[in-house]
Scaffold this motif. Structure first.
Motif, PDB file in Angstrom:
ATOM      1  N   GLU A   1     -98.006 144.684  19.276  1.00  0.00           N
ATOM      2  CA  GLU A   1     -97.382 145.661  18.222  1.00  0.00           C
ATOM      3  C   GLU A   1     -97.815 144.907  16.829  1.00  0.00           C
ATOM      4  OE1 GLU A   1     -93.274 148.156  16.717  1.00  0.00           O
ATOM      5  OE2 GLU A   1     -93.196 146.668  18.173  1.00  0.00           O
TER       6      GLU A   1
ATOM      7  N   ASP B   1     -90.813 155.508  15.667  1.00  0.00           N
ATOM      8  CA  ASP B   1     -92.232 155.696  15.139  1.00  0.00           C
ATOM      9  C   ASP B   1     -92.200 156.984  14.340  1.00  0.00           C
ATOM     10  OD1 ASP B   1     -92.865 153.227  16.250  1.00  0.00           O
ATOM     11  OD2 ASP B   1     -93.986 154.110  18.105  1.00  0.00           O
TER      12      ASP B   1
ATOM     13  N   PHE C   1    -100.447 146.673  15.416  1.00  0.00           N
ATOM     14  CA  PHE C   1    -100.240 148.072  14.765  1.00  0.00           C
ATOM     15  C   PHE C   1     -99.422 148.074  13.446  1.00  0.00           C
ATOM     16  CE2 PHE C   1    -100.642 149.012  19.307  1.00  0.00           C
ATOM     17  CZ  PHE C   1    -101.595 150.037  19.238  1.00  0.00           C
TER      18      PHE C   1
ATOM     19  N   ARG D   1    -100.478 154.074  19.231  1.00  0.00           N
ATOM     20  CA  ARG D   1     -99.145 153.811  19.614  1.00  0.00           C
ATOM     21  C   ARG D   1     -98.689 154.495  20.651  1.00  0.00           C
ATOM     22  NH1 ARG D   1     -96.240 150.312  16.023  1.00  0.00           N
ATOM     23  NH2 ARG D   1     -94.434 150.831  17.264  1.00  0.00           N
TER      24      ARG D   1
END
Length: 650
Positions: free
Chosen positions: A501, A584, A504, A571
């Motif tokens: 993550e 998100d 991201f 994602r």
């Protein structure tokens, strides 16, 4: 059957924990209650720290919270057998979403853990023998809980009765909510910065905190707050306040901080932390607690106590047990085969089994057609579809007591143990012949000439028949030749944060304008993840080794210009079904647009008519309702309670 919901009280801690012993895992020992005096001892401080890891089990892995957080997104919708709360959270005319019995109510129960953290922080220094690295764990969890709360409910109280961020030892039935900026700048950011300073590079025990996980959450908190300050889609906040940072920073400053901290974590992590070589390995049950898993709600097959719920028997479906995986599993046990050529289709050829592709069915959360067909469009180069879903259901009837060596399946062809019984195809084929209704296979699947397995094309995926979620399926080592403990809560750790993550977070911050380092622009960061996704060592659903490297093709297919929508798509491919999607979409303020429409077939077997549903997602729903039970317990006037609740839910 109706499952129990969250246990209502997290808060009087009923377990204490010891860090002593020969194991490198947290050692949990029973204790009746924590008292203020107990926190003034070294044993009490250390016990309180360890209890914080246990509190994660009360929401991560809880099926109702999971159903509510997945349903209503662009990834998922409600399944045929889900409870009414998750249907309401889907916003497709399934009832009014309110503070009563909503699936997020259990999150409010983290306040006792926050208070425990404050008690540890206050008392540890006075004890004098507790190292700063342990106190940093309490700081992390206080920040972690507040971050979860502020994303879910908006501003929440920092004063639990004894003053802001003070340890409270008396019952208080009034409360004042702080604003979102106050929660971030007074609680979340300072605690996480101090945690990064004091935590070790390498975890002291398996599964405990380190600098990398604290950096991940601080970078994500900065990213989320930057979006909140910018507020590009005019999402309301509560308590009402200006989008002004008390520390005088603008959104760009926070995006830059998010990028810098995330890339520092990528560059400076120890060798015991990092990306797994293959996506498949991240989620394979035998590889749990791997180097990519930074934080998880732990469970174990070894002990009821350490698991948080019974390891054997029939699962009740209550926290702290892990039963979210049931909800993403359709009732594959209703598939039927015949015991003789031309005989009646009456044998359950795929039975409940405690193995990762199967598990206990609950049919509560279903993937949308858009997710299967569009998000996971590349099922050839990209290993993540194969490493996420169960799309092939194999015969296991002998483990359940049916002795036949051979059964007869589609086209009256023979199948043996381990052969495919039903396959979800990667694409719709014009040669599929479907029955009327459920058909002889009892689930409405079709046939292809010459194939012994029943088949279902993507456009026939429905709220009752859909690919299962392999990545969070059960894993046990004691099944032997039987079906194993297939009805108990799962004993695998539930993933909360992964090293991947960080890529991201950095990419998203860069898209939002952060200045980038050489080799770490958004496309380069995303391509690290995509290149890994192109590498295969195993074909999960065909159950064969597959040594293939499609990294170049994956990188070539990445757009030259990365935007937020593409990051959200990536994602989804990386984290589908892990219970993070709503956060998100809420962070990026795209929930009401990306989740506005979805397609799926109906609730009956053999319903293969795709229907496109429109969600009417009001902007106030970006904040979840305060649990009505919390309001009912307050000694406040009706007007004060109404003002305490988030707008839109009164």
């Amino acid at each position: 059957m109706k499952l129990n919901r969250f246990k209502k009280r997290l808060g009087t801690v009923v377990l204490t924990f010891s860090l002593m012993g020969c194991s490198d895992l947290l050692d949990e020992q029973p204790r009746s209650i924590y008292t203020p005096e107990y926190f003034k001892t070294e044993k009490g401080v250390i016990g309180g720290i360890t209890s914080m890891y246990a509190h994660l089990r009360y929401f991560y892995g809880n099926g109702y919270f999971y159903a509510g957080i997945q349903s209503g997104t662009d990834e998922s919708t409600w399944g045929q057998n889900v409870n009414v709360d998750a249907k309401r959270a889907d916003f497709t005319n399934q009832g009014v979403f309110s503070g009563t019995d909503n699936p997020f109510a259990g999150l409010w129960g983290v306040f006792p853990n926050i208070n425990t953290a404050s008690g540890i922080i206050e008392n540890a220094e006075a004890v004098g023998t507790v190292p700063p690295s342990l106190i940093a764990e309490a700081r992390f969890f206080r920040a972690f809980d507040y971050f979860l709360l502020v994303q879910t409910f908006g501003g929440v109280p920092l004063d639990l009765g004894a003053g802001e961020l003070k340890f409270n030892t008396s019952t208080v039935r009034t409360s004042v909510r702080n604003t979102v900026p106050e929660v971030y700048t007074k609680a979340i950011f300072p605690d996480l910065r101090k945690a990064i300073e004091d935590l070790p590079d390498v975890s002291r025990l398996t599964g405990t905190l380190n600098k990398t996980v604290a950096r991940l959450f601080l970078s994500k908190a900065y990213l989320t707050y930057g979006w909140w300050l910018e507020n590009p889609n005019n999402i309301p906040t509560y308590p009402e306040t200006s989008r002004t940072d008390p520390d005088g920073h603008n959104p760009s400053w926070y995006f830059q901080q998010a990028y810098d901290i995330a890339t520092t974590a990528i560059d400076e992590h120890p060798s015991s932390i990092g990306l797994e070589e293959y996506f498949y390995d991240v989620n394979e049950g035998s590889n749990d607690r791997n180097k990519e898993m930074l934080l998880y709600a732990d469970h174990t097959q070894e002990s009821d106590l350490y698991n948080g719920s019974p390891v054997n028997g029939f699962g009740s479906g209550a926290s702290p047990g892990s039963f979210a995986g049931w909800f993403s599993t359709w009732n594959y046990t209703e598939i039927r085969s015949a015991s003789s050529p031309g005989g009646s289709y009456s044998v359950s050829s795929v039975q409940r089994e405690a193995v990762q592709p199967l598990g206990r069915p609950w049919t509560g959360i279903a993937p949308t057609h858009e997710l299967i067909m569009n998000t996971f469009a590349d099922k050839t180069n990209d290993s993540r579809y194969d490493g996420t879903f169960t799309t092939v259901y194999r015969g296991n009837w002998q483990r359940g007591g049916t002795s036949n060596e051979i059964l007869y399946n589609a086209n009256n062809l023979p199948v043996r143990m381990g052969d495919p019984i039903l396959t979800f195809l990667n694409s719709d084929l014009p040669t599929i012949t479907y029955p009327s209704g459920a058909g002889s296979n009892n689930v409405g699947a079709g046939t292809l000439p010459g194939r012994a397995d029943w088949v279902v094309g993507p456009s026939a995926i429905s709220r009752i028949v859909y690919p299962g979620l392999w990545k969070i399926g059960p894993y046990r080592t004691d099944n032997g030749n039987s079906l194993g403990q297939m009805n108990i809560e799962y004993t695998r750790p539930w993933p909360i944060a992964k090293f991947s993550e960080l890529y991201f977070i950095a990419a998203e911050a860069a898209v939002k304008g952060a200045n980038t380092k050489p080799g770490k622009n958004p496309r380069e960061l995303i391509n690290v993840i995509r290149a890994r996704a192109g590498k295969w060592r195993w074909d999960n659903n065909n159950n064969v080794a597959k040594v293939q490297d499609n990294s170049s093709a994956m990188i070539a297919a990445t757009p030259e210009v990365i935007d937020i929508d593409y990051i959200l798509d990536e994602r989804s491919r990386e984290y589908y079904g892990e219970g993070v999607r709503w956060y998100d979409l809420a962070r990026t303020q795209t929930w009401h647009s990306r989740g506005a429409k979805y397609t799926i077939c109906g609730i009956n077997k053999g319903d293969r008519t795709p229907v496109t549903y429109t969600r009417d997602i009001p902007l106030y729903a970006y904040l979840r309702p305060i649990p009505q039970s919390q309001l009912d317990g307050m000694e406040m006037t009706d007007a004060e309670k109404k003002a305490y609740q988030n707008p839109g839910y009164n």
